[in-house]
Scaffold this motif. Structure first.
Motif, short mmCIF file in Angstrom:
data_model
loop_
_atom_site.label_atom_id
_atom_site.label_comp_id
_atom_site.label_asym_id
_atom_site.label_seq_id
_atom_site.Cartn_x
_atom_site.Cartn_y
_atom_site.Cartn_z
N ARG A 3 -4.59 6.63 4.41
CA ARG A 3 -5.79 5.72 5.36
C ARG A 3 -7.01 6.92 5.04
O ARG A 3 -7.92 5.79 4.70
CB ARG A 3 -5.29 5.50 6.58
N ARG A 4 -7.06 7.99 4.86
CA ARG A 4 -8.21 8.74 4.88
C ARG A 4 -8.47 8.71 3.27
O ARG A 4 -9.54 9.49 2.88
CB ARG A 4 -7.62 9.47 5.15
N HIS A 34 0.71 -1.35 0.17
CA HIS A 34 -0.08 0.42 0.39
C HIS A 34 0.59 1.38 -0.25
O HIS A 34 0.26 2.02 0.47
CB HIS A 34 -0.67 0.47 1.03
#
Length: 303
Positions: free
Chosen positions: A217-218, A212
Motif C-alpha cells: 500500500r505504501r 493488486h
C-alpha cells in the motif's frame, strides 16, 4: 431505394471484360448473346451513362464503365463471401472467433493451434486479444472474447462458465542486477521493497474489481500496459516486482534480471481455459479441444 446496379449486371460486365467479348460472356454465363446485350443496354439506360464505347471494331469499356466494373468487383467478392459465410453459419461455423489470453502467458502459446486451424481451410477470422489479470474474465463475461486462455480462479465472476485447468504458474521477485535491492543478501522485507517503485501491469478489467497482487500500500508504482512491458521496466531497473517465472527464463539466463528471496513469497496461480458453457460453435469447440489438450503449454508452465 431502387438501384439499377445489380449483382447480375456486374457479373455480366465482369464476364465481358475477362472473356473479351459479349459472345464469350454469353458462353461463360450460359446465356444467348442477345441477353447479354440487353443487360448492358438496360444498365446504360438506367444509369444514363455509356459503359461501352462501340465506335471501334469491338466494344471497349469507357472510363465510367471501367470505374463501375473495378468498384463492382469489390461488391461481387463481398456477395460471394456473404453467400459462403451464410452457408458456413448454417453448418455451425462462426464467421469470427475472438480468443483472449492472459498476459501472464505469451501470445506465441496460441500460434501452434492457430496454424493447425488454418490448415483446416475453414474461413473463420481469428482475433487474438491480450488481457491483464481480471481483464481476462471481464472480457469473457462481457463477451468481448469467446474463449480465454490463462484465466485464474481468484477473479472468476459468477456465471455459467466451463473451465479446464492448464497448470500452475510460479512467481519470483525479480530486479535488475544493478538495482540497490540486488545487493541485499537477506530475504527482502516489506520495508526493503517499499523504498522503490513497483512495476505494475495495468489490469484491463472494465467492470470486475482489478487485482493488486504483490503491491504494498505504501509503495509507489510505475504502471505499464502488459507483462512484456513490466518485464522491460524491471530489466531497466526502474521498478521491482513479482514476475511469472516461465516468462523470464531467458532474462535470468543472460543475467538481465536476478531473483531475490522475499519474507512472504507469492504463491503460484492455477491457470485455466474458460468459455461460456452454452456456447457450442464449431470453431470455438475446435480451439477448446485443441488448447485443453495442448501439451506444449503445460510443459512451458512446468519447466
Amino acid at each position: 431505394m431502387h438501384t439499377a446496379i445489380t449483382i447480375d449486371a456486374l457479373k455480366v460486365l465482369d464476364a465481358i471484360d475477362r472473356k473479351g467479348s459479349f459472345a464469350g460472356a454469353a458462353n461463360e454465363l450460359f446465356r444467348v448473346p442477345s441477353a447479354i446485350s440487353y443487360t448492358v443496354q438496360k444498365l446504360e439506360e438506367d444509369l444514363n451513362v455509356a459503359i461501352f464505347d462501340r465506335s471501334g471494331h469491338r466494344a471497349s469499356l469507357t472510363p465510367a464503365g471501367r470505374y463501375l466494373l473495378d468498384e463492382g468487383r469489390t461488391l461481387l467478392e463481398a456477395a460471394e463471401n456473404l453467400a459462403h459465410t451464410t452457408k458456413q453459419v448454417a453448418q455451425g461455423w462462426e464467421t469470427r472467433l475472438r480468443i483472449g489470453f492472459n498476459s501472464l502467458l505469451p501470445a506465441t502459446c496460441l500460434f501452434p493451434a492457430v496454424r493447425e486451424f488454418y490448415a483446416l481451410g475453414v474461413p473463420v477470422d481469428v482475433q487474438i486479444v491480450e488481457e491483464v489479470f481480471a481483464g481476462s474474465w471481464d472480457a469473457l463475461q462481457d463477451r468481448r472474447v469467446d474463449l480465454i486462455l490463462g484465466a485464474d480462479q481468484s477473479s472468476k465472476p459468477a456465471g455459467n462458465f466451463t473451465t479446464q485447468a492448464l497448470g500452475t504458474i510460479p512467481f519470483v521477485f525479480a530486479v535488475a542486477p544493478d538495482h540497490p535491492l540486488a545487493k541485499t543478501s537477506e530475504a527482502l522485507t516489506e520495508d526493503d521493497i517499499t523504498e522503490y517503485p513497483a512495476a505494475v501491469a495495468a489490469d484491463t478489467s472494465r467492470s470486475l474489481p482489478p487485482g493488486h497482487a504483490g503491491i504494498f500500500r505504501r509503495q509507489r508504482t510505475l504502471t505499464v500496459a502488459n507483462i512484456d512491458q513490466k518485464i522491460a521496466v524491471q530489466e531497466s531497473g526502474l521498478g521491482v516486482g513479482w514476475l511469472p517465472l516461465p516468462r523470464i527464463r531467458e532474462q535470468l539466463k543472460r543475467g538481465s534480471l536476478i531473483t531475490k528471496e522475499v519474507h512472504e513469497p507469492r504463491p503460484p496461480i492455477m491457470l485455466h481455459v474458460a468459455r461460456h458453457a452454452d456456447d457450442q460453435g464449431k470453431a470455438l469447440m475446435w480451439f477448446w479441444d485443441r488448447l485443453t489438450t495442448d501439451a506444449s503449454i503445460k510443459e512451458w508452465l512446468a519447466n
